[in-house]
Motif scaffolding. Structure first.
Motif, mmCIF file in Angstrom:
data_model
loop_
_atom_site.group_PDB
_atom_site.id
_atom_site.type_symbol
_atom_site.label_atom_id
_atom_site.label_comp_id
_atom_site.label_asym_id
_atom_site.label_seq_id
_atom_site.Cartn_x
_atom_site.Cartn_y
_atom_site.Cartn_z
ATOM 1 N N GLY A 8 -6.345 0.352 -2.119
ATOM 2 C CA GLY A 8 -5.108 1.063 -2.436
ATOM 3 C C GLY A 8 -4.472 0.616 -3.730
ATOM 4 N N ARG A 9 -4.422 -0.682 -3.987
ATOM 5 C CA ARG A 9 -3.808 -1.180 -5.213
ATOM 6 C C ARG A 9 -4.567 -0.703 -6.440
ATOM 7 N N THR A 19 -3.574 2.825 -7.305
ATOM 8 C CA THR A 19 -2.259 2.981 -7.936
ATOM 9 C C THR A 19 -2.261 2.513 -9.378
ATOM 10 N N PRO A 33 -0.336 -4.738 -0.861
ATOM 11 C CA PRO A 33 -1.567 -4.203 -1.456
ATOM 12 C C PRO A 33 -1.949 -4.965 -2.721
ATOM 13 N N HIS A 55 -12.219 -1.040 6.031
ATOM 14 C CA HIS A 55 -11.774 0.083 5.206
ATOM 15 C C HIS A 55 -12.896 0.809 4.481
#
Length: 465
Positions: free
Chosen positions: A384-385, A388, A445, A464
């Protein structure tokens, strides 16, 4: 001048030399260090630090260019970005100046005497230094040779005119319109990528079949993809044979045996570095050599009593942090401490786009030692990080013994992964097993979660992916 006598004499104030001298001073050892130029050596003054400053400036400019072209999904728009390379180089030089002044201050704080000038050995205990005010003779009980290394020059492309070294590239006042880089190792690709982002048309020529040959193909694939995205042309299996008659082109023999002429305003030669073993009187010493390097043992002792050698002059890997660790160790040995070189991991980092970091063994290296291994990677596309940060390219990979899950190697490729080098090396030095990494809570994250997930995936239960 009067002769100087000391307990410890360090020849060369690069990363290894200055750390050795400072640590020795801290331990109360009467220490003198000799340096021909500013303290910090190649790494601080014309290598590691200034190149990272240029790379950062190029990254920032590249972001602005993409924004101005509407090639970012962030909703940011700009117009007509420009780069003033003279100001960039001045900023870089200011950083170097602050750091070299910092090293000088640390010498004074530790009680280390500094002598500036070219050192030449008379024998294993005595050197003479050609200083600005005359000849200075220094005698010492113990000597540390930390003379470093220099760029390798190609006979067909000697430095001068349009042919430049990495040192020259970091001092350019204007972005060359056409830059040909000879050598696709980490220095060539770091600087070639930076100049491509600054607006140069870059072509890379590599004699071997692929780029970054010291890293495995799985790690370098994202780097090759990014080079293509930046418009960098890469010729592998190709050799530079010289300049054209008017010095405006580089003659290159391609993999299929044909010769092509590559237009070039500058030709950056980055085919490696060689140890500096000439010009300082090595012939006056009786040193065993290992090829072109000074042979040392696990305590950095040479074949001469009371003479140590550290850093690039002692062989691969030619890395500043290796030299620093050696310098600290030698200072403590001279002070009477029980120390020896037992490092399990010396991380290597390539500051390309994306960055590459490697600690310990690759899967291929581990298997070549006859090990049965477990290996797994976790892609940043599932982090996720990374999403972004628009940094989904790359992964973290772990390799461990199949029988007891002892971690043998950790590698990564991706944005900012150089900062993982400490965590990777710590895990290997501490003898971590896959279960140790999988059982450690990693903050969310963050990109570091990919490290956690890679270990869990090697154990067969990644969450994940």
């Amino acid at each position: 001048m009067k002769e100087i006598s000391c307990k410890l004499l360090v020849v060369g104030a690069g990363p290894g030399g200055y750390v050795c001298a400072i640590r020795a001073g801290q331990l109360g050892i009467d220490t003198v260090i000799v340096e021909r130029d500013r303290p910090g050596g190649t790494c601080l003054t014309v290598g590691c630090i200034p190149s990272k400053a240029l790379i950062h400036a190029a990254d920032e400019f590249g972001k602005v260019v993409r924004m101005s072209a509407g090639k970012t999904p962030l909703g940011i728009s700009l117009a007509d970005p420009k780069i003033d390379l003279k100001r960039t180089v001045a900023w870089k030089d200011n950083i170097v100046g602050r750091l070299t002044n910092g090293v000088t201050s640390l010498f004074k704080k530790a009680g280390v005497k500094t002598v500036y000038g070219w050192a030449t050995f008379r024998d294993g205990k005595t050197i003479e230094v050609a200083t600005e005010t005359g000849l200075q003779v220094i005698r010492a009980e113990t000597v540390v040779i930390a003379t470093g290394s220099a760029p390798v020059e190609l006979p067909s492309l000697p430095f001068g005119g349009p042919v430049i070294s990495s040192t020259d590239a970091l001092a350019l006042q204007d972005v060359p319109g056409r830059l040909v880089v000879i050598g696709a190792g980490y220095i060539g690709l770091e600087l070639g990528t930076a100049f491509a982002k600054l607006g140069a048309k870059v072509t890379v020529v590599e004699a071997l079949p692929r780029i970054l040959p010291l890293y495995d193909a799985e790690l370098t694939r994202p780097v090759a993809k990014r080079l293509a995205g930046l418009g960098v042309e890469v010729l592998t299996g190709a050799k530079a044979v010289g300049l054209g008659p008017k010095m405006e082109v580089v003659r290159v023999e391609t993999a299929d045996g044909k010769e092509v002429a590559l237009p070039a305003d500058k030709v950056l030669v980055t085919v490696g570095r060689k140890p500096l073993t000439e010009g300082w009187g090595i012939e006056e010493l009786v040193l065993d050599m290992s090829g072109k390097f000074i042979r040392i043992d696990e305590q950095c002792r040479t074949s001469m009593r009371g003479v140590f050698a550290i850093g690039d002059v002692t062989g691969e890997p030619m890395l500043a942090h290796r030299a620093m660790a050696q310098g600290e160790m030698v200072a403590e040995i001279v002070a009477g401490h029980q120390r020896s070189w037992d490092k399990r991991s010396i991380p290597a980092v390539c500051f390309t786009d994306p960055e590459v970091v490697s600690a310990g063994l690759s899967p291929e290296q581990a298997r070549a030692l006859g090990r049965e291994v477990l290996t797994a990677l976790f892609p940043f596309q599932a982090n996720g990080r990374a999403m972004t940060m628009l940094a989904e390219e790359g992964f973290i990979r772990v390799t461990a013994r199949a029988d007891n899950h002892l971690v043998l190697g950790i590698q990564a490729v991706g944005q900012g992964v150089s900062e993982f080098s400490a965590a990777f090396s710590l895990a290997i030095e501490m003898g971590a097993r896959l279960e140790d990494i999988a059982g450690t809570i990693h903050a969310h994250p963050t990109q570091s979660e990919a490290f956690h997930e890679a270990a869990m995936r090697a154990l067969g239960h990644a969450v994940h992916i």
